[in-house]
Design an enzyme around this catalytic site. Structure first.
Site, PDB file in Angstrom:
ATOM      1  N   ALA A  10      -5.259  41.896  66.355  1.00  0.00           N
ATOM      2  CA  ALA A  10      -4.838  41.114  65.189  1.00  0.00           C
ATOM      3  C   ALA A  10      -5.133  39.620  65.319  1.00  0.00           C
ATOM      4  O   ALA A  10      -5.889  39.047  64.524  1.00  0.00           O
ATOM      5  CB  ALA A  10      -3.352  41.348  64.926  1.00  0.00           C
ATOM      6  N   ALA A  11      -4.550  38.978  66.324  1.00  0.00           N
ATOM      7  CA  ALA A  11      -4.703  37.531  66.435  1.00  0.00           C
ATOM      8  C   ALA A  11      -6.143  37.161  66.742  1.00  0.00           C
ATOM      9  O   ALA A  11      -6.726  36.277  66.115  1.00  0.00           O
ATOM     10  CB  ALA A  11      -3.760  36.996  67.518  1.00  0.00           C
ATOM     11  N   ARG A  26     -16.494  32.505  59.546  1.00  0.00           N
ATOM     12  CA  ARG A  26     -16.710  32.318  58.115  1.00  0.00           C
ATOM     13  C   ARG A  26     -16.782  30.832  57.751  1.00  0.00           C
ATOM     14  O   ARG A  26     -17.536  30.441  56.880  1.00  0.00           O
ATOM     15  CB  ARG A  26     -15.580  33.007  57.335  1.00  0.00           C
ATOM     16  CG  ARG A  26     -15.821  33.117  55.848  1.00  0.00           C
ATOM     17  CD  ARG A  26     -14.897  34.141  55.195  1.00  0.00           C
ATOM     18  NE  ARG A  26     -13.502  33.876  55.457  1.00  0.00           N
ATOM     19  CZ  ARG A  26     -12.680  34.694  56.128  1.00  0.00           C
ATOM     20  NH1 ARG A  26     -13.125  35.839  56.589  1.00  0.00           N
ATOM     21  NH2 ARG A  26     -11.416  34.380  56.305  1.00  0.00           N
ATOM     22  N   SER A  35      -9.348  45.924  66.517  1.00  0.00           N
ATOM     23  CA  SER A  35      -8.848  45.841  65.149  1.00  0.00           C
ATOM     24  C   SER A  35      -8.007  47.053  64.773  1.00  0.00           C
ATOM     25  O   SER A  35      -8.195  47.654  63.727  1.00  0.00           O
ATOM     26  CB  SER A  35     -10.029  45.709  64.167  1.00  0.00           C
ATOM     27  OG  SER A  35      -9.565  45.468  62.857  1.00  0.00           O
ATOM     28  N   CYS A  62       1.244  49.401  64.869  1.00  0.00           N
ATOM     29  CA  CYS A  62       2.399  49.784  64.055  1.00  0.00           C
ATOM     30  C   CYS A  62       2.194  51.128  63.384  1.00  0.00           C
ATOM     31  O   CYS A  62       3.146  51.752  62.916  1.00  0.00           O
ATOM     32  CB  CYS A  62       2.650  48.743  62.973  1.00  0.00           C
ATOM     33  SG  CYS A  62       2.741  47.087  63.638  1.00  0.00           S
ATOM     34  N   ASN A  78      -1.535  37.855  62.960  1.00  0.00           N
ATOM     35  CA  ASN A  78      -2.648  37.653  62.031  1.00  0.00           C
ATOM     36  C   ASN A  78      -2.674  36.219  61.499  1.00  0.00           C
ATOM     37  O   ASN A  78      -3.720  35.592  61.404  1.00  0.00           O
ATOM     38  CB  ASN A  78      -2.525  38.610  60.846  1.00  0.00           C
ATOM     39  CG  ASN A  78      -3.078  39.980  61.154  1.00  0.00           C
ATOM     40  OD1 ASN A  78      -4.268  40.211  61.028  1.00  0.00           O
ATOM     41  ND2 ASN A  78      -2.223  40.888  61.599  1.00  0.00           N
ATOM     42  N   TYR A 134      16.401  42.204  36.968  1.00  0.00           N
ATOM     43  CA  TYR A 134      17.288  43.306  36.611  1.00  0.00           C
ATOM     44  C   TYR A 134      16.641  44.192  35.553  1.00  0.00           C
ATOM     45  O   TYR A 134      16.214  43.729  34.511  1.00  0.00           O
ATOM     46  CB  TYR A 134      18.618  42.771  36.065  1.00  0.00           C
ATOM     47  CG  TYR A 134      19.355  43.765  35.178  1.00  0.00           C
ATOM     48  CD1 TYR A 134      19.644  45.046  35.651  1.00  0.00           C
ATOM     49  CD2 TYR A 134      19.734  43.442  33.883  1.00  0.00           C
ATOM     50  CE1 TYR A 134      20.282  45.973  34.843  1.00  0.00           C
ATOM     51  CE2 TYR A 134      20.381  44.357  33.066  1.00  0.00           C
ATOM     52  CZ  TYR A 134      20.653  45.623  33.539  1.00  0.00           C
ATOM     53  OH  TYR A 134      21.275  46.538  32.746  1.00  0.00           O
TER      54      TYR A 134
END
Lengths: 473, 473
Positions: free
Chosen positions: A12-13, A23, A39, A43, A326, A448
């Site tokens: 992740a990191a 990029r 990657s 979880c 992330n 509501y």
């Protein structure tokens, strides 16, 4: 080539940072990952074990090819074994060789490792669930012998010999889970789906301790109703066996089993940084500043190996969670690309599913913890409907809110319920990060409509009650 | 007895105020309600029409007896026909008499009435859905003749003769809904559940206009996929019939039907206040200060007949919604009991269900509205998953966020999706009321676990994209 951004760790990191830097800049970006998986979503492993996710590869978000298409030089099976912060190089072992890799900026994103506080986890049939390979092995063990083709599991990323060993064994009839945290609770659901006789051992008196008493009690009730046997206040001493796991031992008692998963927590994988002379925090994770930079110039740390800043106390904390990793990675990627970006604070927002109970927590709930941070904590717990009482699907939703008596400031909260309870913790998290008082939370204009919420959302009811307590002094 | 708190209107705002005042003080509290129904949930009527709620009485939260047990003197079938703000009395018609009732404090909570902008709504078979009796009549019309016992519908609160008339008629084969707002969309779902041929006529080009383009488009698609015929950009001129409804007329076209519901909006029932010389706001609703007090001393107004303060602009606005009414009523009840309490601001948070699409909105989304309020609006709309991509039940969730270009401040947002989308608007509402910038929203530590959210919650993805646009100038 002279000034690359080097990343240690391909999850992740690490990949968030690498992708962002690639990029946003022309810099060379190199990622070293000591394993084959990159990657991947830790979880998600309980849901693969459960069988809700068919293919282990589904848990990855980017393939190696996609990562390389982003302009990242990805080296799997390459372990960084040393950092020279003076010479700005890392020592890498991989591809049958050992070599020095210079860096302009370095990100240590080495993650965490499963804590193993007692002997026997090396036995066959005993696992920690902190790697894709262990998920593959456990799932293969659960399936009928011969029904799993080890060569196809995990699309070539997996340790095929390991999977083969378990694919050939008779499935267990019982599953023992040591540890009643996230992993333990999620695995109780997963193993129950395979109709195993499921036992959970928890050292302390409560499951999901960071979620507080109301959630812990609700989850204990849920697990028992689903047929899971809970052994609370029962520290496991060791796993017994001879090559293969035979039993879990607690004092004079033991419970026979051929499958046990130890999920008693994780520890930051900060040895690499520590050996390089980089400062660790009190938690044992790598200490970082607001940009994620460590005590060594141009060396950053992020994800489960690094500390964060607690949004409530402003102090350093170690909260190893996916979004944090992330987000910090992405911020560091921007920083090393020339746009200095803070990694952000961490409110400790977490959610977990325990069969049909959805649990959430954020901030500080524990009163001892609150007092250590200089607050005078007051909490209230209420139960209210998730929808209008007359609308189908309405379900009890229990909310705890904790506030500081003097300032009225919201410190944290927890929620549990079967109907969309988890998502509601985000309301509390947002209020917490905004620094709202409980009185301000009470006045929030929340949604509501009969199918979705009662007029007074459970979070508002909790705020109303807690605010009343605060006003009464 | 000399200084009672008198309330006009026995629904959300009125009874919240009466209950709070009765609980917190020794004052006499009198509530006049011109009808027989009290403490009822308008918002639930579509689900009674649909058949998801069995009994109309289920839509009430307090019975008359329960209200009286709270120490409130409740007078149903009592209409307040005049207010003398000098003499501090109201003129009441009820119980076969007309009398003066003195007040110490007065709350006008007269609600709203359905707008009826064209002729023919008096025809049998034509309805507005703004009263419990019309819900009872429509439901009786849908059921097979003879299957409804009018005497038992609504437990004696309902207009039995009205229900009887429809209970005896053959059910309609087609249902025409005039108006594509909340009521229209909810009724389209309700009538489809009865297998009717359902048509919705909308004056403008978009359904659910206050929810913005992305939500309107998604709901139009959903309704069409469910077999509802949409007539957009099609103003209805009149309903045609001779005693009984025969057709809906639009220009040269007409569509035959024996059932039509007109839901083109509501208007504040502010005549009683206006005739007493109390100031109305630009919206036509009663103008109030931050404590809900009108231009007349000791006269308050709350609920659908009164204005509110917009949380984004700080200006007066008319946002007739249920939570607002309850909250303002409760605050006024506290104020007249001796504890001055502001009624709070209104963020305009609203959610609505359109078959399986959950829709939410908050704040300012419309760019013209934003510019009128002095902002330079910039919006982005994204679609992201509701859960981890590999987790069962993951569904597209579309989020629009609108911000002010110069300050970066969040102005509003909207959301649509089938998987827990509606509850997520509360995150946006909380951020909005906290005055957060989009950059701050992007850094929120929201919950992540595969069954409940992807690593980057759709709200965070939207904030990230909008923030990028803002940064690019």
């Amino acid at each position: 080539m002279s000034d690359p951004f080097v990343v240690v760790g391909g999850d992740a990191a690490g990949l968030s940072a690498a992708s962002k830097c690639a990029r946003e800049s022309e810099r060379d970006v190199v990622v070293f990952e000591r394993g084959r998986w990159v990657s991947y979503a830790h979880c998600g492993t309980p849901y693969y074990v459960k069988g809700e996710v068919d293919d282990l590869v589904d848990l990855t978000s980017l393939s190696p090819a996609e990562i390389e298409e982003r302009g990242i030089d990805l080296r799997r099976d390459h372990e960084v074994i040393g950092i020279d912060t003076e010479g700005r190089t890392v020592t890498v072992r991989g591809g049958g060789a050992e070599f020095e890799q210079p860096y302009g900026d370095l990100l240590v994103a080495t993650g965490a490792t499963a804590a193993v506080p007692f002997p026997g986890v090396e036995l066959a049939g005993a696992f920690t669930l902190h790697h894709m390979d262990s998920a593959a092995a456990i799932r293969a063990f659960l399936e009928e012998p011969g029904s799993v083709d080890p060569a196809t599991v995990g699309d070539g990323f997996t340790d095929e010999a390991l999977v083969r060993r378990y694919a050939e064994r008779d499935p267990p009839e019982r599953a023992v889970i040591v540890g009643g945290g996230y992993v333990g609770v999620e695995l109780a659901e997963a193993f129950s789906a395979w109709d195993l006789n499921v036992h959970v051992f928890q050292r302390g008196e409560r499951l999901l301790k960071p979620f507080g008493e109301a959630v812990g009690d609700a989850v204990a009730t849920e697990l028992r109703e689903r047929g899971v046997t809970l052994h609370l206040d029962t520290p496991v001493e060791r796993l017994r066996g001879d090559g293969e796991l035979e039993a879990v031992v607690c004092g004079d008692e033991e419970l026979e089993t051929t499958l046990a998963v130890v999920g008693v927590g994780v520890e930051p994988a900060s040895d690499l940084a520590a050996e390089a002379g980089i400062d660790l925090g009190a938690s044992g994770a790598v200490a970082v500043d607001e940009y994620g930079e460590t005590s060594a110039d141009n060396v950053y740390a992020a994800g489960d190996c690094a500390e964060d800043t607690n949004a409530v106390t402003g102090e350093s904390a170690w909260v190893p969670l996916g979004l944090t990793a992330n987000r910090a990675g992405r911020a560091i990627g921007a920083t090393v690309a020339g746009d200095p970006t803070p990694v952000g604070n961490v409110a400790g927002t977490a959610v977990v599913k325990a069969f049909e109970q959805e649990c959430g927590r954020v901030g500080i709930i524990d009163h001892d913890h609150a007092r250590e941070a200089g607050f005078e904590p007051v909490s209230e717990t209420i139960t209210a409907g998730s929808r209008s009482g007359y609308y189908p699907g309405n379900a009890d939703t229990t909310v705890t809110l904790c506030a500081d008596r003097e300032s009225g400031r919201l410190l944290g909260g927890a929620i549990v319920g079967t109907d969309r309870a988890a998502v509601r913790i985000d309301t509390v998290a947002t209020a917490l990060e905004a620094g709202m008082t409980v009185a301000e939370v009470e006045r929030l204009d929340l949604a509501y409509a009969p199918p979705f919420s009662p007029v007074w959302d459970p979070v508002l009811v909790a705020a109303k009650v807690l605010n009343g307590t605060l006003e009464d002094g």
